[in-house]
Write an enzyme that holds these catalytic residues in place. Structure first.
Site, PDB file in Angstrom:
ATOM      1  CB  VAL A 139      -3.217  -5.686   4.471  1.00  0.00           C
ATOM      2  CG1 VAL A 139      -2.846  -6.767   5.485  1.00  0.00           C
ATOM      3  CG2 VAL A 139      -4.512  -6.053   3.758  1.00  0.00           C
TER       4      VAL A 139
ATOM      5  CB  ILE B 230     -11.674  -1.072  -1.101  1.00  0.00           C
ATOM      6  CG1 ILE B 230     -12.384  -1.015  -2.447  1.00  0.00           C
ATOM      7  CG2 ILE B 230     -12.693  -1.172   0.030  1.00  0.00           C
ATOM      8  CD1 ILE B 230     -13.385   0.091  -2.586  1.00  0.00           C
ATOM      9  CB  ALA B 231      -9.211  -2.016   2.626  1.00  0.00           C
TER      10      ALA B 231
ATOM     11  CG  ASP C 227     -11.186 -10.861  -6.597  1.00  0.00           C
ATOM     12  OD1 ASP C 227     -10.897 -10.808  -7.805  1.00  0.00           O
ATOM     13  OD2 ASP C 227     -10.920  -9.954  -5.798  1.00  0.00           O
TER      14      ASP C 227
END
Length: 493
Positions: free
Chosen positions: A116, A113-114, A264
């Protein structure tokens, strides 16, 4: 055309890994759970994430499949730093060079998704920047459409309907929708940080709200050692046994005090601070998935946990009834007997070997036989509890969750009843009473002025008159029938 090619590829991978032969008695050398995991990895990151979400539905999946899918790692190659920088500037309306003194072009972590990046603000504060992948929404929409089609095909069989494929895909879509809105994740982190303000057990990064948007969020950079690196923690002088017990306390605090928990908590999202004032504290990351519990949920869980600790299976059965989750007409004694059959063999083992998450799972599976619909938030909590227990036992194999959690639960229950609960209720209701009490004389005067008692008296008089008429009609009908009967008798004579 792209969707057609994608579907053909999915079918080819399915045949390659034998997904058409996932029966428990399959004769293939590679176990079915391993083949399913390998197929999802071959299909790509969105399907890997689907497998991760699927692994939480242990109330629906066979345990061997759920355990294997839990091993899936959401790791994909990072996208170009130029694309990340462009997305940050576009979403936040800034220039990288004007806002950051240092911007680390190489991604520190990358997922489906992404990814960092680390950076330093002009004022010297170190931050972490999370940025969505370009075009991720289109890729997700495409694969979700294929999953929904597959779910419809699976539901055509009776066994397929039992697995509730449409429900599972809908749950997956909901999770993805939440993860695609990084502002939601930032809000979750902010809430958790506020809940644990001043805590000596858990540290949560602070959000820099002026640098947050739906596709990019900037937060305080947190340093620590991944919780899975036990040897490193020991070298840094961390008391891992105390750390294991702290994890249990953090979990139960989130669940019973706040009704808001990080859902999570796999090893990749948990670090341990090893320096400074925060040494020995947990560091939580990635807040895309959180769970919430109502007061009813919390009371249900507390009653169940304490009843399990005391082996009071009737109390467990009654907790389900009181929560309204057992269908009317269910025999409590039969439900109690089924719960006892699940729990007694487990309690025969040493307490330190009992996984409460697995016990809760067995309870959910037993409840389904009585048509109990397990609430989604409880399934999410059960998965989180499994993670917490697993992490705790990795740190300290002698961890006794029961002994650690029971005093906390008993203290919480004592706070929910008695004078403490009364005082808390009075405190919470005081603002409402403060606004209502001054209005009370006016409300009483209005009630008296409306002469509602008079209206009630008139209504009662009307009912009495109607009843009298009905009684007269009944008496007349009875007399008429008696006269007719008498006339009939006379004619016979």
């Amino acid at each position: 055309m792209n969707s057609l090619f994608r579907l053909v590829r999915i079918l080819a991978i399915g045949l390659r890994f034998g997904l058409h032969d996932l029966g428990a008695d399959s004769q293939r050398r590679t176990p079915r759970a391993v083949r399913l995991r390998q197929a999802l990895e071959a299909l790509g990151p969105i399907f890997v994430k689907f497998g991760q979400i699927l692994s939480t539905r242990r109330d629906l999946l066979p345990l061997d499949v759920a355990d294997e899918l839990a091993k899936l790692q959401d790791r994909v190659p990072p996208f170009a730093a130029e694309l990340a920088a462009a997305e940050i500037e576009r979403s936040l309306g800034i220039r990288i060079d004007d806002t950051f003194a240092v911007f680390q072009r190489e991604a520190e972590a990358s997922a489906s998704i992404a990814q960092v990046h680390f950076a330093t603000l002009k004022d010297g504060r170190e931050v972490a920047i999370k940025v969505l992948r370009p075009g991720v929404e289109k890729a997700i929409a495409r694969d979700l459409a294929l999953l929904e089609t597959a779910a419809g095909l699976i539901e055509r069989s009776a066994e397929g309907r039992r697995l509730k494929p449409r429900e599972v895909v809908a749950e997956f879509a909901r999770h993805l929708d939440e993860e695609l809105d990084l502002m939601r994740e930032a809000a979750n982190a902010s809430q958790l940080r506020r809940n644990f303000a001043g805590s000596r057990l858990l540290a949560v990064p602070e959000m820099h709200w002026e640098l947050c948007s739906q596709r990019v969020i900037v937060m305080e950079r947190m340093r620590g050692v991944p919780i899975s690196q036990k040897n490193v923690l020991l070298e840094k002088g961390i008391d891992v046994a105390a750390l294991a017990r702290a994890g249990v306390e953090i979990f139960f605090t989130q669940v019973f005090r706040d009704g808001f928990f990080h859902a999570d908590m796999h090893p990749g999202n948990i670090f341990v601070s090893v320096e400074g004032e925060t040494k020995g504290r947990y560091v939580a990351l990635d807040f895309g998935i959180v769970g919430t519990l109502s007061d009813v949920d919390k009371h249900y869980l507390a009653h169940n946990f304490l009843a399990f600790f005391n082996r009071d299976y009737r109390r467990v059965a009654l907790a389900h009834l009181e929560a309204g989750w057992v269908p009317p007409g269910t025999r409590v004694d039969e439900f109690e007997a089924a719960i006892r059959a699940v729990c007694e063999p487990i309690f025969a083992r040493p307490l330190r070997e009992i996984y409460f998450g697995r016990l809760l799972l067995r309870l959910f599976q037993t409840s389904r036989r009585f048509n109990v619909q397990i609430q989604p938030q409880l399934v999410l909590l059960q998965k989180t509890l499994l993670n917490i227990e697993g992490l705790g036992r990795e740190l300290d194999p002698e961890l006794d969750l029961w002994r650690t959690a029971k005093p906390y639960l008993e203290r919480w229950m004592n706070e929910q009843v008695g004078w403490r609960a009364l005082l808390r209720t009075l405190k919470n209701e005081a603002p409402y009473w403060a606004t209502t009490l001054p209005e009370l004389p006016r409300l009483v005067h209005r009630a008296l002025a409306d002469d509602r008692l008079g209206e009630l008296r008139k209504s009662l008089d009307r009912l009495a008159d109607e009843s009298a008429r009905r009684n007269d009609l009944t008496a007349f009908t009875a007399a008429l029938l008696a006269a007719a009967l008498l006339a009939a008798l006379i004619s016979l004579l």
